[in-house]
Design a protein around this motif. Structure first.
Motif, mmCIF file in Angstrom:
data_model
loop_
_atom_site.group_PDB
_atom_site.id
_atom_site.type_symbol
_atom_site.label_atom_id
_atom_site.label_comp_id
_atom_site.label_asym_id
_atom_site.label_seq_id
_atom_site.Cartn_x
_atom_site.Cartn_y
_atom_site.Cartn_z
ATOM 1 N N GLU A 165 0.795 -1.239 0.016
ATOM 2 C CA GLU A 165 0.109 0.026 0.093
ATOM 3 C C GLU A 165 1.167 1.146 0.213
ATOM 4 O OE1 GLU A 165 0.024 -2.459 2.207
ATOM 5 O OE2 GLU A 165 -2.138 -3.216 2.111
ATOM 6 N N ARG B 136 -1.523 -3.315 -7.682
ATOM 7 C CA ARG B 136 -2.214 -2.114 -6.828
ATOM 8 C C ARG B 136 -2.109 -0.875 -7.549
ATOM 9 N NH1 ARG B 136 -4.156 -2.301 -1.406
ATOM 10 N NH2 ARG B 136 -4.728 -0.185 -0.857
ATOM 11 N N LEU C 78 -2.561 1.213 6.272
ATOM 12 C CA LEU C 78 -3.756 0.196 5.939
ATOM 13 C C LEU C 78 -3.430 -1.316 6.340
ATOM 14 C CD1 LEU C 78 -4.621 1.138 2.206
ATOM 15 C CD2 LEU C 78 -6.280 1.056 4.071
ATOM 16 N N SER C 79 -2.010 -1.433 6.394
ATOM 17 C CA SER C 79 -1.477 -2.685 6.782
ATOM 18 C C SER C 79 -0.376 -2.486 7.937
ATOM 19 C CB SER C 79 -1.360 -3.690 5.963
ATOM 20 O OG SER C 79 -0.280 -3.400 4.902
ATOM 21 N N LYS C 80 -0.115 -3.070 8.825
ATOM 22 C CA LYS C 80 0.784 -3.049 9.768
ATOM 23 C C LYS C 80 2.026 -4.241 9.696
ATOM 24 C CE LYS C 80 0.635 -3.332 14.208
ATOM 25 N NZ LYS C 80 -0.307 -3.247 15.518
ATOM 26 N N PHE C 81 3.377 -3.750 9.710
ATOM 27 C CA PHE C 81 4.233 -4.924 9.916
ATOM 28 C C PHE C 81 4.412 -5.310 11.134
ATOM 29 C CE2 PHE C 81 8.814 -5.972 10.829
ATOM 30 C CZ PHE C 81 9.087 -6.931 9.922
ATOM 31 N N VAL C 82 4.294 -6.895 11.399
ATOM 32 C CA VAL C 82 4.621 -7.396 12.627
ATOM 33 C C VAL C 82 5.891 -8.197 12.794
ATOM 34 C CG1 VAL C 82 3.513 -8.944 14.243
ATOM 35 C CG2 VAL C 82 1.917 -7.762 12.628
ATOM 36 N N SER C 83 6.201 -9.027 11.983
ATOM 37 C CA SER C 83 7.446 -9.369 12.003
ATOM 38 C C SER C 83 7.978 -10.084 10.794
ATOM 39 C CB SER C 83 7.288 -10.503 13.140
ATOM 40 O OG SER C 83 6.741 -11.547 12.738
ATOM 41 N N GLU C 84 9.191 -10.492 10.648
ATOM 42 C CA GLU C 84 9.398 -11.183 9.513
ATOM 43 C C GLU C 84 10.572 -12.393 9.841
ATOM 44 O OE1 GLU C 84 11.571 -8.757 6.451
ATOM 45 O OE2 GLU C 84 12.658 -7.812 7.888
ATOM 46 N N GLN D 171 -4.056 -4.908 1.753
ATOM 47 C CA GLN D 171 -4.129 -6.568 0.802
ATOM 48 C C GLN D 171 -2.914 -7.263 1.407
ATOM 49 O OE1 GLN D 171 -2.150 -4.417 -2.994
ATOM 50 N NE2 GLN D 171 -0.820 -5.987 -2.681
ATOM 51 N N THR E 127 -4.422 -11.338 10.676
ATOM 52 C CA THR E 127 -3.005 -11.407 10.817
ATOM 53 C C THR E 127 -2.701 -12.488 9.598
ATOM 54 O OG1 THR E 127 -2.873 -10.985 13.001
ATOM 55 C CG2 THR E 127 -1.029 -11.759 12.360
ATOM 56 N N ARG F 123 2.754 -14.216 5.064
ATOM 57 C CA ARG F 123 2.797 -14.232 3.693
ATOM 58 C C ARG F 123 4.276 -14.495 3.092
ATOM 59 N NH1 ARG F 123 4.630 -9.409 1.525
ATOM 60 N NH2 ARG F 123 3.878 -9.960 -0.481
ATOM 61 N N GLN G 107 6.965 -12.969 5.976
ATOM 62 C CA GLN G 107 6.548 -11.747 6.727
ATOM 63 C C GLN G 107 5.396 -11.784 7.235
ATOM 64 O OE1 GLN G 107 5.380 -8.327 4.047
ATOM 65 N NE2 GLN G 107 7.231 -7.062 4.813
ATOM 66 N N LYS G 108 5.089 -11.202 8.346
ATOM 67 C CA LYS G 108 3.749 -11.089 9.140
ATOM 68 C C LYS G 108 3.228 -9.927 9.094
ATOM 69 C CE LYS G 108 2.889 -14.201 12.833
ATOM 70 N NZ LYS G 108 2.909 -14.824 14.080
ATOM 71 N N LEU G 109 1.999 -9.720 8.781
ATOM 72 C CA LEU G 109 1.350 -8.507 8.643
ATOM 73 C C LEU G 109 -0.120 -8.365 9.382
ATOM 74 C CD1 LEU G 109 1.517 -7.633 4.733
ATOM 75 C CD2 LEU G 109 3.208 -6.811 6.670
ATOM 76 N N GLN G 110 -0.543 -7.397 9.965
ATOM 77 C CA GLN G 110 -1.951 -7.099 10.311
ATOM 78 C C GLN G 110 -2.856 -6.193 9.866
ATOM 79 O OE1 GLN G 110 -1.788 -5.902 14.803
ATOM 80 N NE2 GLN G 110 -1.800 -8.002 15.159
ATOM 81 N N MET G 111 -3.813 -6.460 9.598
ATOM 82 C CA MET G 111 -4.449 -5.279 8.772
ATOM 83 C C MET G 111 -6.066 -5.647 9.303
ATOM 84 S SD MET G 111 -4.182 -7.153 5.079
ATOM 85 C CE MET G 111 -2.521 -7.165 5.318
#
Lengths: 313, 254
Positions: A71, A103, A179-185, B143, B160, B163, B170-174
Motif C-alpha cells: 500500500e 495495486r 492500511l496494513s501493519k508490519f508485525v515481524s519477518e 492487501q 493477521t 505471507r 513476513q507477518k502483517l496485521q490489517m
C-alpha cells in the motif's frame, strides 16, 4: 521514452535483479532512473548511483518504506511517476514486485505487463503464459506503461562505473497509508548464495523422500558454491520451505549449472529452470520428463550418485 | 463475517497446452478445464473459517464463459453457500485482462459487501498475478498477497497474515475488510464429497452479464502473437558419475 526502475533492496544492498531490470530498461531507449524507497537506505542510494546506465537516482527515505508494504510502496512510486512524467515504470518480477505493481495499476487505472522476457520496442513486449509453454507478444496501449521484468531474461548491468546524481524522490503528502501493519519477518539465514543469483543451483524433488535428505544436496551445493532449490512437490510434501521453490509458482532461475535431483520434471518446474545454461538430471526413472530438457542425464539412485558426485568434484 | 471467494476456470494444471496453428492463442477446444489451483486454496480457507464459526456466509464468484458455472458448482460443493457468475465469452487467459476482472469483481463486492475477499495468488493460464492487488487497490482496502497463514481476530475486525516473500516470510496485521491472495502453503484443499456435490446442485447461482456491468472490458494490452517457446535440444545420457564429472569439467562448469 524515460523509464523509472523501482529498485529492490533490503535497505542495505541492491538486489541483483535490479541490475537486470536496468538492462531491460535500457532496451526501451531514453533515460533510465532508479527509484530507491526505503528506510535508513542511504547505502542503497549510494550503490544505485554507481550502476552503469543509470542517469539519475531518486531516493525516498521514510519509515513507511521500511518493509516494502504494497500500500505504501504503491503510493510512493506513484508520486515519483507522476512528478517526473515517465513513460515507463518498471519493477522486478519477484514476489515483492508483483505485490505492488497490480495495486499501482488499479490506483492509476493502468494495466501492467508482467513477467516481460523481451523488450521488442517501447510498447511491445514478450511474456510467457501457461508456465512458459506459450510466449505472447503484447502491445501495451496505456500512456504510462507499468512493467515487471524477469531478471533471468536480461544480463545484469555492471554494478560500478556509473556516477548518477542522487536527488530526493517526491514523497506523497502522507507516505504511511496505515492500511496494513508490519508485525515481524523471518528471513532464511543461509551462507549460500541467493537462489536467484547463484551460478550453480542444486534442486531436489519428491525423490529426496524427506527434508533431512536435503543435507546431501546442501553438501553438493557447498562444494560448488551454489544454492539449494526444490520442486513444488518437495515444498508441498513439507521437505523444505516455500522460498526454495523453483517453478512457475516459485522462483525462476537461470544459473550456469542446474542440477535436478529426484525431480520428475513437471511442466510447472521446467518453466522455472529451463533457461539454465547447463542442466544435469539425476533420477532413477529413465522415463522422467526432466531428461527431455537435460544436457546431461544420469539414470541412477540419487542416494548413491549424489554423495559420489560430491566426493569426486 | 461474510467471505467472498473469487474462483477461475482454467486449463487443468496437468495439461500440456498447445499453441494454435494460427498463432493467435493456445488451443482451448477439447482441453480439460478445472478450478485454478490457487483458487482452491482460497476456497478451502473460506470453508475453514466457516467451520471455525468465524465466517457466517461464503459467496463464490467467477468471471467467465457459461462453463464457468461448473467451477462455481465445485466451489459450492466445497462449501460456498451461493454463487455469482459474471458471464462473458471473452477469453479469460488473454482477452479479458486483470484490470477488467478486478473492476467486475468490485461491482460484486459492492453488492455482496464481504468483510474479506479471498482469491488465488495467480491464475495459471495468463500467469499475470495482478487481480488480487488490483481489487484491493480499486477498493482502497489493505492487501496480503501470497498468504501462507491466515488468522482472523476474535473481534472479526482484524486479520493477521503470514505471507511468503522472496527471502522467507513476513507477518502483517490489517483491519477488515481486506483482500488476501492464497499461496499453496496456506492449506491442502479438500475434495468435494458426493453428498456435497449433490447438495451443491440446489445452491443458488446468480448470473450477471459482464457487458452490462458498466465496466470497460477492452484489453489494454493487445496480444498480437502467441508462439511456442524455443525448444531445448535434448542432451546426452551419461553412464556414470565419473562420466558426468568429466563432461562438466570439459565444459568448464566445475
Amino acid at each position: 521514452a524515460s523509464t523509472l526502475v523501482v529498485a529492490e533492496h533490503n535497505n542495505k544492498a541492491l538486489s541483483p535483479g535490479t541490475l537486470s531490470a536496468v538492462t531491460a530498461a535500457g532496451k526501451i531507449g531514453g533515460e533510465v532512473h532508479l527509484l530507491v524507497l526505503g528506510s535508513g537506505s542511504a547505502p542503497v542510494a549510494e550503490a544505485a548511483s554507481k550502476v552503469a546506465g543509470v542517469a539519475k537516482v531518486l531516493h525516498g527515505d521514510h519509515p513507511a518504506y521500511a518493509h516494502f508494504l504494497a500500500e505504501n510502496t504503491s503510493r510512493g512510486v506513484r508520486a515519483s511517476a507522476e512528478a517526473h512524467k515517465y513513460t515507463h515504470v518498471m519493477a522486478i518480477s519477484s514476489m515483492a514486485g508483483k505485490n505492488f505493481i497490480g495495486r499501482l495499476g488499479a490506483e492509476m487505472d493502468l494495466a501492467p505487463v508482467t513477467d516481460v522476457i523481451k523488450v521488442v520496442d517501447e510498447s511491445t513486449f514478450e511474456r510467457p503464459m501457461y508456465a512458459g509453454n506459450a510466449i505472447a507478444t503484447v502491445t501495451a496501449s496505456d500512456p504510462l506503461k507499468l512493467l515487471t521484468v524477469r531478471p533471468t531474461a536480461f544480463d545484469k548491468a555492471p554494478a560500478t562505473g556509473g556516477s548518477a546524481a542522487v536527488e530526493a524522490a517526491p514523497l506523497p503528502a502522507e507516505p504511511e497509508t496505515g492500511l496494513s501493519k508490519f508485525v515481524s519477518e523471518s528471513v532464511s539465514s543461509s551462507a549460500r548464495p541467493d537462489l536467484g543469483a547463484a551460478r550453480v543451483v542444486v534442486s531436489g524433488g519428491r525423490g529426496m523422500k524427506n527434508g533431512e535428505n536435503f543435507a546431501m544436496l546442501e553438501a553438493l551445493a557447498d562444494k560448488l558454491g551454489g544454492a539449494v532449490g526444490a520442486s513444488r512437490a518437495a515444498v508441498d510434501a513439507g521437505y523444505v520451505p516455500n522460498e526454495l521453490q523453483v517453478g512457475q509458482t516459485g522462483k525462476v532461475v537461470a544459473p550456469e549449472l542446474y542440477i535436478a535431483v529426484g525431480i520428475s520434471g513437471a511442466i510447472q518446474h521446467l518453466s522455472g529452470m529451463k533457461d539454465s545454461k547447463c542442466i544435469v538430471a539425476i533420477n532413477k526413472d529413465k522415463e522422467a520428463p526432466i531428461f527431455t530438457v537435460a544436457d546431461y542425464g544420469l539414470v541412477a539412485d540419487l542416494f548413491t550418485a549424489v554423495p559420489e558426485l560430491t566426493k569426486k568434484l | 463475517m461474510r467471505v467472498l471467494v473469487a474462483v477461475k476456470r482454467v486449463v487443468d494444471y496437468a495439461v500440456k497446452v498447445r499453441v494454435r496453428p494460427d498463432k493467435t492463442a493456445v488451443e482451448l477446444q477439447n482441453v480439460k478445464m478445472s478450478m485454478n489451483p490457487f483458487c482452491e486454496n482460497a476456497m478451502e480457507e473460506a470453508v475453514r473459517l466457516k467451520e471455525a464459526k468465524l465466517a457466517t456466509e461464503i459467496v463464490a464468484v467467477s468471471v467467465g464463459p457459461k462453463q464457468a458455472q461448473e467451477t462455481l458448482r465445485t466451489a459450492l460443493a466445497m462449501g460456498a453457500d451461493r454463487g455469482v457468475h459474471i458471464v462473458t465469452d471473452m477469453r479469460a487467459d488473454q482477452e479479458l485482462q486483470p484490470l477488467a476482472v478486478a473492476k467486475l469483481l468490485r461491482t460484486v463486492v459492492d453488492e455482496v459487501k464481504p468483510d474479506l475477499v479471498l482469491m488465488g495468488k495467480q491464475a495459471i493460464d495468463g500467469d499475470n498475478c495482478q487481480t488480487g492487488p488490483m481489487l484491493a487497490g480499486l477498493l482502497g482496502w489493505p492487501q496480503a498477497t501470497f498468504a501462507a497463514k491466515l488468522e482472523v481476530a476474535d473481534s472479526k475486525k482484524e486479520v493477521t497474515v503470514e505471507r511468503e516473500t522472496d527471502t522467507g516470510t513476513q507477518k502483517l496485521q490489517m483491519g477488515l475488510p481486506a483482500v488476501v491472495t492464497a499461496d499453496l502453503r496456506l492449506n491442502a484443499p479438500r475434495y468435494a464429497t458426493l453428498p456435497n456435490i449433490m447438495k451443491a446442485k440446489k445452491k443458488p447461482i446468480a448470473t450477471r452479464d459482464a457487458a452490462a456491468a458498466g465496466v470497460d472490458l477492452a484489453p489494454r494490452n493487445k496480444v498480437t502473437n502467441v508462439t511456442d517457446p524455443p525448444p531445448r535440444a535434448a542432451g546426452a545420457v551419461v553412464e556414470s558419475v565419473d562420466d558426468l564429472v568429466a563432461k562438466l569439467k570439459a565444459d568448464g562448469l566445475v
